[in-house]
Design a protein around this motif. Sequence first.
Motif, PDB file in Angstrom:
ATOM      1  N   UNK A  98       0.835  -1.206   0.000  1.00 52.23           N
ATOM      2  CA  UNK A  98       0.000   0.000   0.000  1.00 52.23           C
ATOM      3  C   UNK A  98       0.874   1.263   0.000  1.00 52.23           C
ATOM      4  N   UNK A  99       1.913   1.265   0.839  1.00 53.60           N
ATOM      5  CA  UNK A  99       2.805   2.417   0.886  1.00 53.60           C
ATOM      6  C   UNK A  99       3.538   2.601  -0.440  1.00 53.60           C
ATOM      7  N   UNK A 100       3.920   1.481  -1.058  1.00 52.77           N
ATOM      8  CA  UNK A 100       4.610   1.560  -2.348  1.00 52.77           C
ATOM      9  C   UNK A 100       3.713   2.189  -3.409  1.00 52.77           C
ATOM     10  N   UNK A 101       2.471   1.742  -3.468  1.00 49.31           N
ATOM     11  CA  UNK A 101       1.536   2.298  -4.451  1.00 49.31           C
ATOM     12  C   UNK A 101       1.278   3.764  -4.168  1.00 49.31           C
ATOM     13  N   UNK A 102       1.115   4.110  -2.891  1.00 54.30           N
ATOM     14  CA  UNK A 102       0.849   5.507  -2.544  1.00 54.30           C
ATOM     15  C   UNK A 102       2.008   6.407  -2.987  1.00 54.30           C
ATOM     16  N   UNK A 103       3.234   5.996  -2.708  1.00 56.86           N
ATOM     17  CA  UNK A 103       4.385   6.819  -3.069  1.00 56.86           C
ATOM     18  C   UNK A 103       4.553   6.924  -4.581  1.00 56.86           C
ATOM     19  N   UNK A 104       4.410   5.812  -5.277  1.00 53.08           N
ATOM     20  CA  UNK A 104       4.589   5.830  -6.734  1.00 53.08           C
ATOM     21  C   UNK A 104       3.476   6.592  -7.436  1.00 53.08           C
ATOM     22  N   UNK A 105       2.239   6.336  -7.034  1.00 54.06           N
ATOM     23  CA  UNK A 105       1.122   7.053  -7.643  1.00 54.06           C
ATOM     24  C   UNK A 105       1.176   8.529  -7.274  1.00 54.06           C
ATOM     25  N   UNK A 106       1.525   8.810  -6.015  1.00 52.42           N
ATOM     26  CA  UNK A 106       1.665  10.194  -5.596  1.00 52.42           C
ATOM     27  C   UNK A 106       2.736  10.924  -6.390  1.00 52.42           C
TER      28      UNK A 106
END
Length: 252
Positions: free
Chosen positions: A10-18
């Motif tokens: 979840x953190x990975x997706x948040x950082x990459x999408x962000x």
Amino acid sequence: MSTSRSAVLRDHVYEELGALIGGGQFPPGEKITIRNLAKDFAMSATPVREVLYCLISEGVLHGEANRSAFIPLLTPQQIAELKDIRLHIECFAAERAALRGTTEIAARLRETSAKLKTARAAGDRRADLALVYKFQRQLYAPCAMPNLIPIINSLWLKTGPYLNLLFPHYISGIQTNRGDWRERIAAGVENRDAAAVVDEVKQSVDQSLTYIAKIVAAAAMLKTSDGNLLPRPITKERRQVNLITIECPSRR
């Protein structure tokens, strides 16, 4: 899947999408679907869905009933409001970060700035905007205020989709009028000259968002019959999730 593994994804997706949103890789109004994102990130839909819900709750995205979301279209008044908020918060963060500045932090800022110059000279707008976002994250991270950084990031995610409007006229004008202002920031961080760093941040936020608000206001007056107000300069083929590594602090 364990809870810890789920949190990491979840953190990975948040950082990459962000990083993609904050770096201007999605234009205003673009739809973002769970299916497409899960495919891009090569993972199940669950962490992607959780991140989209999170970004919707933060006001970065607007949700739709069909398992998708979209980048909201902001009014000139909303952009002006975000500008005023960002001025206060980012100047505060810049001051705190500069007072904790080191030669190593300044070196990282200069490295990112050099890459940005190379991308800009090559006309690589995708890399250019991603590096603009990365520079700001690197600048504010040393403020050592973990509750403040997510607030700044959320504000950047709301204005990031409009960064394409700065090309080409604002960008060429700012290079002429302000010169190498990122080098002045790096020097200010190296010398712990908080006043110099704050002044550069203030000018950057004020001038860029004032310009964007004016462009959006003008576009609203020239709205086309199909409702398209803003350019879509970054195509799906050019927007690859893993082409640029954005070094962002963890949200946890």
